[in-house]
Design a protein around this motif. Structure first.
Motif, PDB file in Angstrom:
ATOM      1  N   ILE A  11       0.427  -7.480   5.165  1.00 32.11           N
ATOM      2  CA  ILE A  11       0.142  -5.384   4.494  1.00 32.11           C
ATOM      3  C   ILE A  11       1.252  -4.505   4.873  1.00 32.11           C
ATOM      4  CG2 ILE A  11      -1.379  -3.192   3.475  1.00 32.11           C
ATOM      5  CD1 ILE A  11      -3.368  -4.994   3.939  1.00 32.11           C
TER       6      ILE A  11
ATOM      7  N   LYS B 177     -11.407   5.926  -4.167  1.00 30.28           N
ATOM      8  CA  LYS B 177     -11.629   5.754  -2.609  1.00 30.28           C
ATOM      9  C   LYS B 177     -12.521   6.227  -2.051  1.00 30.28           C
ATOM     10  CE  LYS B 177      -6.672   6.707  -1.221  1.00 30.28           C
ATOM     11  NZ  LYS B 177      -5.631   7.886  -0.809  1.00 30.28           N
TER      12      LYS B 177
ATOM     13  N   THR C 100      -7.414   1.028   4.969  1.00 23.68           N
ATOM     14  CA  THR C 100      -7.370   0.605   3.615  1.00 23.68           C
ATOM     15  C   THR C 100      -6.476  -1.051   4.930  1.00 23.68           C
ATOM     16  OG1 THR C 100      -6.810   1.543   2.408  1.00 23.68           O
ATOM     17  CG2 THR C 100      -6.186  -0.282   2.127  1.00 23.68           C
TER      18      THR C 100
ATOM     19  N   GLU D 275       0.990   5.037   0.273  1.00 24.35           N
ATOM     20  CA  GLU D 275      -0.198   5.945   0.968  1.00 24.35           C
ATOM     21  C   GLU D 275       0.360   6.607   1.708  1.00 24.35           C
ATOM     22  OE1 GLU D 275      -2.537   8.379   0.889  1.00 24.35           O
ATOM     23  OE2 GLU D 275      -4.104   6.917   0.135  1.00 24.35           O
TER      24      GLU D 275
ATOM     25  N   LEU E 278       0.654  -0.968   0.074  1.00 26.65           N
ATOM     26  CA  LEU E 278      -0.111  -0.392  -0.037  1.00 26.65           C
ATOM     27  C   LEU E 278       1.011   1.445  -0.214  1.00 26.65           C
ATOM     28  CD1 LEU E 278      -2.986   1.692   0.594  1.00 26.65           C
ATOM     29  CD2 LEU E 278      -2.518   1.548   2.629  1.00 26.65           C
TER      30      LEU E 278
ATOM     31  N   LEU F  80      -1.577  -1.280  -4.316  1.00 25.82           N
ATOM     32  CA  LEU F  80      -2.253   0.240  -3.829  1.00 25.82           C
ATOM     33  C   LEU F  80      -1.659   1.498  -3.910  1.00 25.82           C
ATOM     34  CD1 LEU F  80      -4.806  -2.287  -1.086  1.00 25.82           C
ATOM     35  CD2 LEU F  80      -5.279  -1.512  -4.299  1.00 25.82           C
TER      36      LEU F  80
ATOM     37  N   VAL G 118       3.340  -1.087   4.514  1.00 18.24           N
ATOM     38  CA  VAL G 118       2.813   0.342   3.904  1.00 18.24           C
ATOM     39  C   VAL G 118       4.141   1.206   3.357  1.00 18.24           C
ATOM     40  CG1 VAL G 118       2.252   2.745   5.079  1.00 18.24           C
ATOM     41  CG2 VAL G 118       1.163   0.384   5.031  1.00 18.24           C
TER      42      VAL G 118
ATOM     43  N   VAL H 158      -4.299   4.687   4.607  1.00 20.37           N
ATOM     44  CA  VAL H 158      -3.659   3.693   5.485  1.00 20.37           C
ATOM     45  C   VAL H 158      -5.015   2.774   6.420  1.00 20.37           C
ATOM     46  CG1 VAL H 158      -2.084   2.370   6.921  1.00 20.37           C
ATOM     47  CG2 VAL H 158      -1.362   4.877   5.127  1.00 20.37           C
TER      48      VAL H 158
END
Length: 145
Positions: free
Chosen positions: A32, A114, A19, A10, A8, A60, A34, A16
Motif C-alpha cells: 500500500i 468508509k 485501511t 488519503e 491509497l 482508493l 499512500v 490511513v
C-alpha cells in the motif's frame, strides 16, 4: 491475485492506519502506497518530469483532500490515456448525493462510504480486496485505447 501496489489517496492519518490494518487483517499482500493529498497522487500517477509513473492494481481515492481534491484527481486520471483504465474506488466519509453522482460521472468504478467502526472497515476492505484484486479481470496493459 493481481500484482501491483494499492495507491491509497488519503490525508487523514487515522484513516490511513485503518485501511492499512484492515487490508493486513485480510491478508492482502499488495503493497500500500499512500499519497497524502491529490497533488502527490497526480505526481505519482502522471509524472511531468519524465519519470516512470506508478501503475497500481487499485486506487482508493478520498474526495476531501488538500491541494487537489479527489474529484479533480479523478478527472485528471480519466482524461489521460496512461491512467484512464486504472480501477478507482472512491472511499470517503462523504454521504452527499452530489459526490456520488459526480464520482460516477467522472469515471469512478465504485463509490464506498468508509465505515466508522473498525470491524465494519475490515469487512469492507475484505470485500474490496476480494473483488478488485482477485475476481475482477483488469484491462491488459497498454490496451486502454
Amino acid at each position: 491475485m493481481i500484482e501491483g501496489p494499492i495507491l491509497l489517496v488519503e490525508d487523514n492519518p487515522d484513516d490511513v492506519l485503518f485501511t492499512v490494518r484492515a487490508f493486513g487483517k485480510n491478508h492482502m499482500g499488495n503493497e500500500i502506497i499512500v499519497a497524502g493529498d491529490g497533488e502527490q497522487a497526480l505526481r505519482l500517477l502522471l509524472p511531468s518530469d519524465g519519470s516512470r509513473p506508478l501503475h497500481p492494481a487499485l486506487i482508493l481515492l478520498d474526495i476531501n483532500l488538500p491541494k487537489v481534491d479527489g474529484l479533480e484527481v479523478l478527472r485528471a486520471l480519466r482524461g489521460d490515456e496512461r491512467t484512464r483504465a486504472l480501477p478507482v474506488v472512491v472511499l470517503t466519509t462523504s454521504n452527499e448525493e452530489r459526490d456520488i453522482v459526480d464520482s460516477y460521472r467522472l469515471g469512478a468504478n465504485s463509490f464506498v462510504r468508509k465505515p466508522v467502526v473498525f470491524g465494519d472497515f475490515v469487512e469492507a476492505a475484505n470485500v474490496l480486496g476480494l473483488y478488485w484484486l482477485l475476481v475482477n479481470e483488469p484491462m491488459p496493459p497498454n490496451r486502454g485505447d
